[in-house]
Design a protein around this motif. Structure first.
Motif, PDB file in Angstrom:
ATOM      1  N   VAL A  52       1.139  -1.086   0.414  1.00  0.00           N
ATOM      2  CA  VAL A  52      -0.133   0.139  -0.023  1.00  0.00           C
ATOM      3  C   VAL A  52       0.717   1.503  -0.465  1.00  0.00           C
ATOM      4  CG1 VAL A  52      -1.536   1.707   1.298  1.00  0.00           C
ATOM      5  CG2 VAL A  52      -1.981  -1.186   1.271  1.00  0.00           C
ATOM      6  N   VAL A  53       0.351   2.329  -1.267  1.00  0.00           N
ATOM      7  CA  VAL A  53       1.295   3.022  -1.290  1.00  0.00           C
ATOM      8  C   VAL A  53       0.402   5.073  -0.823  1.00  0.00           C
ATOM      9  CG1 VAL A  53       3.105   2.559  -2.003  1.00  0.00           C
ATOM     10  CG2 VAL A  53       1.485   3.352  -3.726  1.00  0.00           C
ATOM     11  N   GLY A  54      -0.626   4.649  -0.543  1.00  0.00           N
ATOM     12  CA  GLY A  54      -1.347   5.685  -0.562  1.00  0.00           C
ATOM     13  C   GLY A  54      -3.281   5.532  -0.837  1.00  0.00           C
ATOM     14  N   ARG A  55      -3.689   6.776  -1.111  1.00  0.00           N
ATOM     15  CA  ARG A  55      -5.408   6.427  -0.551  1.00  0.00           C
ATOM     16  C   ARG A  55      -5.731   7.510  -2.464  1.00  0.00           C
ATOM     17  NH1 ARG A  55      -7.889   5.130   3.228  1.00  0.00           N
ATOM     18  NH2 ARG A  55      -6.079   3.338   4.821  1.00  0.00           N
ATOM     19  N   LYS A  56      -6.860   6.618  -2.909  1.00  0.00           N
ATOM     20  CA  LYS A  56      -7.433   7.971  -4.193  1.00  0.00           C
ATOM     21  C   LYS A  56      -8.493   8.194  -3.606  1.00  0.00           C
ATOM     22  CE  LYS A  56     -10.313   6.434  -7.106  1.00  0.00           C
ATOM     23  NZ  LYS A  56     -10.342   6.003  -8.348  1.00  0.00           N
ATOM     24  N   ILE A  57      -9.081   9.065  -3.947  1.00  0.00           N
ATOM     25  CA  ILE A  57     -10.050   9.343  -3.574  1.00  0.00           C
ATOM     26  C   ILE A  57     -11.225   9.996  -4.886  1.00  0.00           C
ATOM     27  CG2 ILE A  57     -11.655  11.112  -2.614  1.00  0.00           C
ATOM     28  CD1 ILE A  57      -9.054  12.711  -1.960  1.00  0.00           C
ATOM     29  N   GLY A  58     -12.524   9.272  -4.997  1.00  0.00           N
ATOM     30  CA  GLY A  58     -13.319   9.038  -6.560  1.00  0.00           C
ATOM     31  C   GLY A  58     -14.557  10.461  -5.663  1.00  0.00           C
ATOM     32  N   GLN A  67     -21.406  10.967 -14.850  1.00  0.00           N
ATOM     33  CA  GLN A  67     -21.927  10.592 -15.769  1.00  0.00           C
ATOM     34  C   GLN A  67     -21.525   9.186 -14.572  1.00  0.00           C
ATOM     35  OE1 GLN A  67     -16.927  11.681 -16.869  1.00  0.00           O
ATOM     36  NE2 GLN A  67     -17.229  10.945 -18.686  1.00  0.00           N
ATOM     37  N   LEU A  68     -21.551   8.705 -13.916  1.00  0.00           N
ATOM     38  CA  LEU A  68     -21.259   7.216 -13.654  1.00  0.00           C
ATOM     39  C   LEU A  68     -23.171   7.363 -12.987  1.00  0.00           C
ATOM     40  CD1 LEU A  68     -17.882   6.682 -12.324  1.00  0.00           C
ATOM     41  CD2 LEU A  68     -19.384   6.187 -14.506  1.00  0.00           C
ATOM     42  N   GLY A  69     -23.696   8.381 -12.626  1.00  0.00           N
ATOM     43  CA  GLY A  69     -25.036   8.062 -11.430  1.00  0.00           C
ATOM     44  C   GLY A  69     -24.665   7.495 -10.343  1.00  0.00           C
ATOM     45  N   VAL A  70     -23.814   8.509  -9.704  1.00  0.00           N
ATOM     46  CA  VAL A  70     -23.436   8.535  -8.135  1.00  0.00           C
ATOM     47  C   VAL A  70     -23.336  10.348  -7.449  1.00  0.00           C
ATOM     48  CG1 VAL A  70     -22.648   6.790  -8.334  1.00  0.00           C
ATOM     49  CG2 VAL A  70     -20.885   8.421  -8.323  1.00  0.00           C
ATOM     50  N   ASP A  71     -23.820  10.169  -6.625  1.00  0.00           N
ATOM     51  CA  ASP A  71     -24.216  11.648  -5.980  1.00  0.00           C
ATOM     52  C   ASP A  71     -23.546  11.653  -4.213  1.00  0.00           C
ATOM     53  OD1 ASP A  71     -24.731   9.835  -4.092  1.00  0.00           O
ATOM     54  OD2 ASP A  71     -27.451  10.710  -4.230  1.00  0.00           O
ATOM     55  N   GLN A  72     -22.080  10.663  -4.662  1.00  0.00           N
ATOM     56  CA  GLN A  72     -20.730  11.389  -3.009  1.00  0.00           C
ATOM     57  C   GLN A  72     -19.612  10.528  -3.498  1.00  0.00           C
ATOM     58  OE1 GLN A  72     -22.225   8.964   0.218  1.00  0.00           O
ATOM     59  NE2 GLN A  72     -23.353   7.871  -0.948  1.00  0.00           N
ATOM     60  N   PRO A  73     -18.600  11.169  -3.017  1.00  0.00           N
ATOM     61  CA  PRO A  73     -17.394  10.750  -3.233  1.00  0.00           C
ATOM     62  C   PRO A  73     -17.071   9.341  -2.056  1.00  0.00           C
ATOM     63  CG  PRO A  73     -17.398  12.302  -1.405  1.00  0.00           C
ATOM     64  CD  PRO A  73     -18.696  12.241  -1.748  1.00  0.00           C
ATOM     65  N   ASP A  74     -16.222   8.787  -3.273  1.00  0.00           N
ATOM     66  CA  ASP A  74     -16.104   7.870  -2.259  1.00  0.00           C
ATOM     67  C   ASP A  74     -14.122   7.582  -1.723  1.00  0.00           C
ATOM     68  OD1 ASP A  74     -14.730   7.032  -4.962  1.00  0.00           O
ATOM     69  OD2 ASP A  74     -16.299   5.047  -4.960  1.00  0.00           O
ATOM     70  N   PHE A  75     -13.276   6.013  -1.516  1.00  0.00           N
ATOM     71  CA  PHE A  75     -12.240   6.119  -1.658  1.00  0.00           C
ATOM     72  C   PHE A  75     -11.517   5.152  -2.155  1.00  0.00           C
ATOM     73  CE2 PHE A  75     -12.800   5.598   2.965  1.00  0.00           C
ATOM     74  CZ  PHE A  75     -11.785   4.078   3.037  1.00  0.00           C
ATOM     75  N   GLY A  76     -10.478   4.490  -2.557  1.00  0.00           N
ATOM     76  CA  GLY A  76      -9.836   3.185  -2.748  1.00  0.00           C
ATOM     77  C   GLY A  76      -8.482   2.956  -2.674  1.00  0.00           C
ATOM     78  N   ILE A 150     -17.584   0.887  -4.829  1.00  0.00           N
ATOM     79  CA  ILE A 150     -16.293   1.382  -3.501  1.00  0.00           C
ATOM     80  C   ILE A 150     -16.064  -0.053  -3.038  1.00  0.00           C
ATOM     81  CG2 ILE A 150     -16.625   0.961  -1.067  1.00  0.00           C
ATOM     82  CD1 ILE A 150     -18.807   3.556  -1.450  1.00  0.00           C
ATOM     83  N   ALA A 151     -16.887  -1.259  -3.572  1.00  0.00           N
ATOM     84  CA  ALA A 151     -16.204  -2.808  -3.131  1.00  0.00           C
ATOM     85  C   ALA A 151     -15.019  -3.228  -4.394  1.00  0.00           C
ATOM     86  CB  ALA A 151     -17.681  -3.171  -3.392  1.00  0.00           C
ATOM     87  N   ASP A 152     -15.341  -2.385  -5.358  1.00  0.00           N
ATOM     88  CA  ASP A 152     -14.404  -2.628  -6.629  1.00  0.00           C
ATOM     89  C   ASP A 152     -12.978  -1.153  -6.805  1.00  0.00           C
ATOM     90  OD1 ASP A 152     -12.869  -3.826  -8.848  1.00  0.00           O
ATOM     91  OD2 ASP A 152     -14.393  -2.421 -10.108  1.00  0.00           O
ATOM     92  N   ASN A 153     -13.074  -1.189  -5.340  1.00  0.00           N
ATOM     93  CA  ASN A 153     -11.653  -0.688  -4.930  1.00  0.00           C
ATOM     94  C   ASN A 153     -11.705   1.462  -5.174  1.00  0.00           C
ATOM     95  OD1 ASN A 153      -9.382   0.191  -3.534  1.00  0.00           O
ATOM     96  ND2 ASN A 153      -7.816  -0.288  -5.409  1.00  0.00           N
ATOM     97  N   ALA A 154     -13.244   1.123  -5.713  1.00  0.00           N
ATOM     98  CA  ALA A 154     -13.035   3.163  -5.810  1.00  0.00           C
ATOM     99  C   ALA A 154     -12.725   2.642  -7.381  1.00  0.00           C
ATOM    100  CB  ALA A 154     -12.294   3.709  -5.783  1.00  0.00           C
ATOM    101  N   SER A 155     -13.233   1.510  -8.425  1.00  0.00           N
ATOM    102  CA  SER A 155     -12.652   1.996  -9.733  1.00  0.00           C
ATOM    103  C   SER A 155     -11.119   1.980  -9.963  1.00  0.00           C
ATOM    104  CB  SER A 155     -14.031   2.455 -10.308  1.00  0.00           C
ATOM    105  OG  SER A 155     -15.877   1.911 -10.205  1.00  0.00           O
ATOM    106  N   SER A 156     -10.215   1.306  -9.123  1.00  0.00           N
ATOM    107  CA  SER A 156      -9.185   1.588  -9.575  1.00  0.00           C
ATOM    108  C   SER A 156      -8.190   1.029 -10.994  1.00  0.00           C
ATOM    109  CB  SER A 156      -8.287   2.614  -8.318  1.00  0.00           C
ATOM    110  OG  SER A 156      -8.032   0.854  -7.691  1.00  0.00           O
ATOM    111  N   ALA A 157      -7.371   1.766 -11.017  1.00  0.00           N
ATOM    112  CA  ALA A 157      -6.744   0.425 -12.117  1.00  0.00           C
ATOM    113  C   ALA A 157      -5.164   0.641 -11.935  1.00  0.00           C
ATOM    114  CB  ALA A 157      -7.172   1.043 -13.534  1.00  0.00           C
ATOM    115  N   LEU A 158      -4.271   2.291 -12.451  1.00  0.00           N
ATOM    116  CA  LEU A 158      -3.001   2.936 -12.883  1.00  0.00           C
ATOM    117  C   LEU A 158      -2.789   4.048 -12.211  1.00  0.00           C
ATOM    118  CD1 LEU A 158      -2.614   0.244 -16.154  1.00  0.00           C
ATOM    119  CD2 LEU A 158      -1.783  -0.440 -13.731  1.00  0.00           C
ATOM    120  N   PHE A 159      -2.220   4.421 -12.482  1.00  0.00           N
ATOM    121  CA  PHE A 159      -1.947   6.608 -11.787  1.00  0.00           C
ATOM    122  C   PHE A 159      -0.430   6.817 -12.206  1.00  0.00           C
ATOM    123  CE2 PHE A 159      -0.019   4.492  -7.591  1.00  0.00           C
ATOM    124  CZ  PHE A 159       0.788   5.012  -7.482  1.00  0.00           C
TER     125      PHE A 159
END
Length: 257
Positions: A52-58, A67-76, A150-159
């Motif tokens: 683990v090297v950090g977090r992402k806010i989505g 675009q995604l039809g959601v109304d609040q932030p999340d993190f991964g 959220i379950a899918d690690n905030a739809s993360s992949a690469l950075f």
């Protein structure tokens, strides 16, 4: 024992085949259950050797929320093997349905474990870095509720992190203007204020959420603070560059396989 929702997402990753949403298993709005699945996937990835090297806010940008039809932030969670800053080109073969967005990254100099006043959060920031995030969803067609992402690690992949480093004494992140270009054409624009009103506000939100879940932000970690403008699809062979007023540039290109 792995939960059915976590197993569905693990199977999608293993087979490189998008899966059905997991909201039928955990509920479309059950935030606690979704983060529990995320923690399962984090433990699995750590057992496999990722660090683990950090977090992402989505979902900090109103444009991305629409675009995604959601109304609040999340993190991964960010892992060391997600950092492709040094790769040229970035391979696309392991990605399912990737998109890319530009954002401000923070590198922390202090833990954020107790008092999270605005002054404390600000003082915890070492530098800002221009960043690109390649998001991806294991859920077919990006058919996601807040719980799915959220379950899918905030739809993360690469950075990708740029080379520039700027302190908060030299630049206020809320004032940043961003342009994202693909193959030389501007495809997305945004400002620091598009990220929950201020990227520092997004960082404060994350610090509180992470602390309350018992896994606080720590010194040395990287935080991707959220998109400043709409994300765009990633296509093989494309070149992407983002410019941030006062902060610098970050660029990458994708391979054809």
């Amino acid at each position: 024992m792995t939960s059915p929702a976590a197993q569905r997402l693990l199977d999608a990753t293993r087979t490189a085949t998008p899966c059905a949403p997991v909201r039928d298993l955990i509920g479309a709005q059950d935030i606690a259950a979704a983060y529990a699945v995320q923690r399962e996937l984090t433990l699995d990835r750590r057992r496999r050797g990722a660090r683990v090297v950090g977090r992402k806010i989505g979902l900090t940008s109103a444009a991305v929320q629409r675009q995604l039809g959601v109304d609040q932030p999340d993190f991964g969670v960010l892992f060391d093997d997600m950092d492709v800053s040094a790769l040229d080109p970035v391979p696309v073969g392991g990605l399912l349905q990737p998109r890319i967005e530009a954002e401000v990254a923070f590198v922390l100099r202090a833990d954020l474990t107790g008092d999270l006043s605005a002054a404390v959060v600000r003082a915890a920031v070492d530098v800002m870095v221009p960043a690109l995030e390649i998001v991806d969803s294991r859920v077919a067609g990006w058919d996601i509720s807040i719980a799915d992402t959220i379950a899918d690690n905030a739809s993360s992949a690469l950075f990708v992190l740029g080379d520039d480093r700027v302190g908060l004494d030299a630049l206020e992140p809320v004032d940043i203007q961003m342009e994202l270009s693909v193959d030389g054409a501007v495809v997305s624009k945004g400002t620091g204020s598009a990220c929950l009103g201020d990227p520092l506000a997004a960082l404060a939100w994350l610090a509180g959420a992470a602390r309350d879940l018992g896994d606080p932000l720590l010194a040395g970690q990287v935080v991707l603070s959220g998109a400043l403008g709409p994300m765009v699809p990633v296509l093989p062979g494309m070149r992407v560059a983002a410019t941030f007023t006062g902060l610098g540039t970050v660029a990458t290109r994708f391979g054809t396989e």
